[in-house]
Design an enzyme around this catalytic site. Structure first.
Site, PDB file in Angstrom:
ATOM      1  N   LYS A   1       0.918  -1.214   0.018  1.00 35.84           N
ATOM      2  CA  LYS A   1       0.146  -0.038  -0.114  1.00 35.84           C
ATOM      3  C   LYS A   1       0.755   1.338  -0.127  1.00 35.84           C
ATOM      4  O   LYS A   1       2.090   1.321   0.300  1.00 35.84           O
ATOM      5  CB  LYS A   1      -0.841   0.125   1.098  1.00 35.84           C
ATOM      6  CG  LYS A   1      -0.217   0.063   2.464  1.00 35.84           C
ATOM      7  CD  LYS A   1      -0.864  -0.214   3.865  1.00 35.84           C
ATOM      8  CE  LYS A   1      -0.134  -0.342   5.068  1.00 35.84           C
ATOM      9  NZ  LYS A   1      -1.064  -0.730   6.076  1.00 35.84           N
TER      10      LYS A   1
ATOM     11  N   TYR B   1      16.302  31.517   6.089  1.00 34.27           N
ATOM     12  CA  TYR B   1      15.066  32.415   6.186  1.00 34.27           C
ATOM     13  C   TYR B   1      14.884  32.552   7.471  1.00 34.27           C
ATOM     14  O   TYR B   1      15.372  31.653   8.544  1.00 34.27           O
ATOM     15  CB  TYR B   1      13.751  31.420   5.804  1.00 34.27           C
ATOM     16  CG  TYR B   1      13.384  31.477   4.491  1.00 34.27           C
ATOM     17  CD1 TYR B   1      13.330  32.730   3.827  1.00 34.27           C
ATOM     18  CD2 TYR B   1      13.258  30.347   3.725  1.00 34.27           C
ATOM     19  CE1 TYR B   1      12.995  32.746   2.162  1.00 34.27           C
ATOM     20  CE2 TYR B   1      13.203  30.202   2.430  1.00 34.27           C
ATOM     21  CZ  TYR B   1      12.873  31.458   1.844  1.00 34.27           C
ATOM     22  OH  TYR B   1      12.650  31.262   0.255  1.00 34.27           O
TER      23      TYR B   1
ATOM     24  N   MET C   1      11.943  24.950   1.157  1.00 31.59           N
ATOM     25  CA  MET C   1      10.976  24.065   0.117  1.00 31.59           C
ATOM     26  C   MET C   1      11.804  23.224  -0.483  1.00 31.59           C
ATOM     27  O   MET C   1      11.647  21.947  -0.452  1.00 31.59           O
ATOM     28  CB  MET C   1      10.136  25.102  -0.679  1.00 31.59           C
ATOM     29  CG  MET C   1       9.026  24.158  -1.494  1.00 31.59           C
ATOM     30  SD  MET C   1       8.004  25.053  -2.537  1.00 31.59           S
ATOM     31  CE  MET C   1       7.354  26.199  -1.431  1.00 31.59           C
TER      32      MET C   1
ATOM     33  N   ARG D   1     -11.249   0.462  14.271  1.00 26.53           N
ATOM     34  CA  ARG D   1     -11.005   1.381  13.223  1.00 26.53           C
ATOM     35  C   ARG D   1     -12.070   0.689  12.090  1.00 26.53           C
ATOM     36  O   ARG D   1     -13.205   1.379  12.264  1.00 26.53           O
ATOM     37  CB  ARG D   1      -9.619   1.054  12.516  1.00 26.53           C
ATOM     38  CG  ARG D   1      -9.185   2.189  11.457  1.00 26.53           C
ATOM     39  CD  ARG D   1      -7.725   2.260  11.326  1.00 26.53           C
ATOM     40  NE  ARG D   1      -7.221   0.845  10.896  1.00 26.53           N
ATOM     41  CZ  ARG D   1      -6.133   0.688  10.253  1.00 26.53           C
ATOM     42  NH1 ARG D   1      -4.938   1.522  10.301  1.00 26.53           N
ATOM     43  NH2 ARG D   1      -5.580  -0.497   9.765  1.00 26.53           N
TER      44      ARG D   1
HETATM   45  C1  LIG Z   1      -0.510  -1.678   6.993  1.00 27.44           C
HETATM   46  C2  LIG Z   1      -1.167  -2.761   7.636  1.00 27.44           C
HETATM   47  C3  LIG Z   1      -0.196  -3.909   7.878  1.00 27.44           C
HETATM   48  C4  LIG Z   1       1.230  -3.876   7.945  1.00 27.44           C
HETATM   49  O1  LIG Z   1       1.575  -3.316   9.231  1.00 27.44           O
HETATM   50  P1  LIG Z   1       3.135  -3.078   9.564  1.00 27.44           P
HETATM   51  O2  LIG Z   1       3.199  -2.716  10.760  1.00 27.44           O
HETATM   52  O3  LIG Z   1       3.841  -2.289   8.534  1.00 27.44           O
HETATM   53  O4  LIG Z   1       3.738  -4.408   9.452  1.00 27.44           O
HETATM   54  C5  LIG Z   1      -1.059  -4.939   8.286  1.00 27.44           C
HETATM   55  N1  LIG Z   1      -2.209  -5.137   8.234  1.00 27.44           N
HETATM   56  C6  LIG Z   1      -3.056  -3.996   7.892  1.00 27.44           C
HETATM   57  C7  LIG Z   1      -4.663  -4.396   7.961  1.00 27.44           C
HETATM   58  C8  LIG Z   1      -2.485  -2.780   7.511  1.00 27.44           C
HETATM   59  O5  LIG Z   1      -3.153  -1.749   7.240  1.00 27.44           O
END
Ligand SMILES: *Cc1c(COP(=O)(O)O)cnc(C)c1O
Length: 527
Positions: free
Chosen positions: A193, A422, A471, A294
């Site tokens: 992801k 800056y 920046m 969640r």
């Molecule tokens: C991102 C995620 C993981 C992986 O978590 P890590 O701490 O990066 O290993 C596993 N399960 C779900 C549902 C996630 O969103």
């Protein structure tokens, strides 16, 4: 050796004497949508075979071109050697060959692949036309004396000099390390992801597919579609299915996470829209809420959920899973155990009602390390695949995947009392040497790192940031360090742990990695 009847003792002792073929493959974005793999330093059949395998891993383009120099091997029959090379190229499905060198020209009749031949690199460069290369993977493979880095330069896209180097060997090392910690038969889902935690999309996915990860997971349908378009065929779970991505989800054979009744009916509507052409069952993954609060179904939902699913013949539940809220924290172990128990109970009830087995998974990276007895049928490896662990012991077994590097644009000496940047927030107490580097908050470097809080490495020395982060630029106090304009600066990497930078930024490595802007060119290399 097995085939030739050598015993295991001889094999074992000879294996120890095998030398790795020294090479370093780099893949970068090229002109006109190409991927360019550069191996301009050696040319022999063994290293060509490795480079071709890497080229074939690249599923993002159908067309694969090889720009090859003469082999500089003296031993053996030339005709035989080039005949062998020609067969190798055909077997690997290479679609175009550009042969450079007198020997290749002499033996061009051995090659049936379309393309062309040139007696030397200069001739090739003279006739080079950028339009001849587009939307293909190109391997540049030549002996050093052919100077193929000049070809590499023409084919590469220009960009600013800050790069994120991604070491694919390290990625594979980490993957295999975690696999070695799994029970036999436990599957591994690799989390890709958010642009694979900032490190890339198909480049990472191709490597994971080649090394046989079982599953991939992305956050949004778009990310999954991008992988499918790049030729990735592994099953892909999509964690945040959205109404307007549902049709693409089905079309591209992506598998949605269903976390409530709303997402389930969303999917049902999409299946209905598609109905006639839909033949294979749609695979889904059910998310259970065991305490993270969640997304996910709760205990009370299990019965009605199972009833609905049993009535939906087009849907198969591929897996059921939950997420741990504090798997890295020993202070929360009691809570984590409670989440795991709750998951087991809910998953059991669900599978009993469904009447068929489904994969169960709850462990993320830290969970795999700390709760090895709860692997169930699959685990979800995220941040640690990219080389980062919260456990210092485990960290030693992992390799750094991503390094953020840049180079010095200008060096100047300023007098005592002068200020830098800056708001004049940093003042030189004595005569100081300041280096300016082309990386700033627009690249993902937080302004919190200004005025000495952030540190970077210049020629082996750790130096502080001087003044506010701008920046697109940052100034470093390199007083006392010998350095020249153009020298490399490491923002984070194997000798500059990202965890230290994260502390200075008051965040976690996840946020730094995913916050590195897309304008920072990613360079992939494999040794
Ligand atoms: C991102 C995620 C993981 C992986 O978590 P890590 O701490 O990066 O290993 C596993 N399960 C779900 C549902 C996630 O969103």
């Amino acid at each position: 050796m097995l085939l030739m009847g050598y015993g295991p003792d001889v094999t074992a002792s000879r294996m120890l004497r095998l030398q790795p073929v020294a090479m370093r493959l780099e893949m970068k974005e090229g002109i006109n949508g190409c991927s360019v793999i550069n191996d301009a330093y050696s040319s022999d059949p063994e290293s060509l075979a490795i480079a071709l395998d890497f080229l074939v891993q690249q599923n993002q383009h159908e067309r694969r071109t090889v720009i090859l120099s003469d082999m500089l091997q003296n031993a053996g029959n030339e005709e035989e050697l080039y005949g062998q090379i020609a067969r190798m190229l055909i077997n690997k499905g290479i679609t175009r060959l550009i042969g450079i060198g007198p020997a290749l020209c002499k033996h061009k009749k051995l090659f049936e692949i379309p393309g062309g031949f040139c007696p030397g690199t200069d001739e090739f460069l003279k006739s080079f036309h950028p339009g001849d290369f587009h939307d293909e993977s190109i391997l540049i493979k030549g002996a050093r004396i052919f100077g193929f880095e000049r070809i590499n330069k023409l084919l590469q896209q220009r960009s600013h000099e800050t790069v994120l180097e991604v070491n694919l060997n390290a990625l594979v090392h980490n993957l295999n390390y975690f696999r070695s910690r799994l029970n036999p038969g436990t599957k591994l889902m690799a989390m890709v992801k958010a642009f694979s935690y900032g490190s890339g999309s198909f480049e990472i996915a191709n490597t994971l597919e080649w090394h046989r990860a079982d599953y991939l997971a992305v956050a949004y349908a778009d990310e999954g579609v991008e992988l499918r378009k790049a030729g990735i065929s592994l099953p892909i779970m999509v964690m945040n299915p959205e109404e307007n991505g549902m049709d693409a989800m089905l079309r591209y054979n992506l598998e949605p996470e269903i976390y409530n009744f709303r997402t389930l009916s969303m999917l049902a509507r999409a299946i209905k829209r598609k109905s006639d052409s839909q033949t294979a069952a749609v695979k889904i993954h059910l998310k259970l809420d065991t305490g993270m609060h969640r997304l996910g179904f709760e205990s009370i939902d299990i019965k009605p959920l199972a009833d609905q699913l049993c009535a939906m013949k087009e849907i198969t539940v591929q897996s059921v899973f939950s997420h741990l809220a504090g798997s890295e924290d020993p202070g929360m172990d009691a809570f984590t155990r409670q989440q795991i128990d709750c998951f087991r109970t809910m998953a059991d009830e669900l599978t009993k009602r469904l009447g068929y087995p489904v994969l169960r998974h709850i462990l993320n990276s830290a969970g795999i390390n700390r709760f090895p007895d709860s692997q169930f049928e699959m685990v979800r490896l995220g941040i640690s695949l990219y080389g980062i662990s919260t456990d210092p012991g485990e960290q030693k077994s992992l390799e750094t995947v991503s390094s953020l590097k840049t180079s010095i644009s200008q060096i100047k000496t300023i007098g005592a009392g002068d200020t830098v940047g800056y708001n004049r927030s940093w003042k030189a107490e004595k005569e100081s040497v300041i280096a300016t580097i082309p990386v700033g908050y627009a690249d993902g470097l937080s302004r919190r790192l200004g005025n000495g809080r952030g540190k970077m490495m210049v020629n082996g020395h750790i130096v502080p940031v001087a003044g506010n982060i701008c920046m697109d630029m940052t100034m470093l106090d390199i007083t006392g360090v010998s350095a020249n304009e153009g020298d490399e600066v490491v923002v984070f990497g194997s000798e500059m742990p990202i965890t230290r930078l994260a502390e200075a930024m008051d965040t976690i490595p996840y946020e730094i990695l995913t916050g590195i802007s897309r304008r920072v060119k990613r360079i992939y290399f494999q040794e």
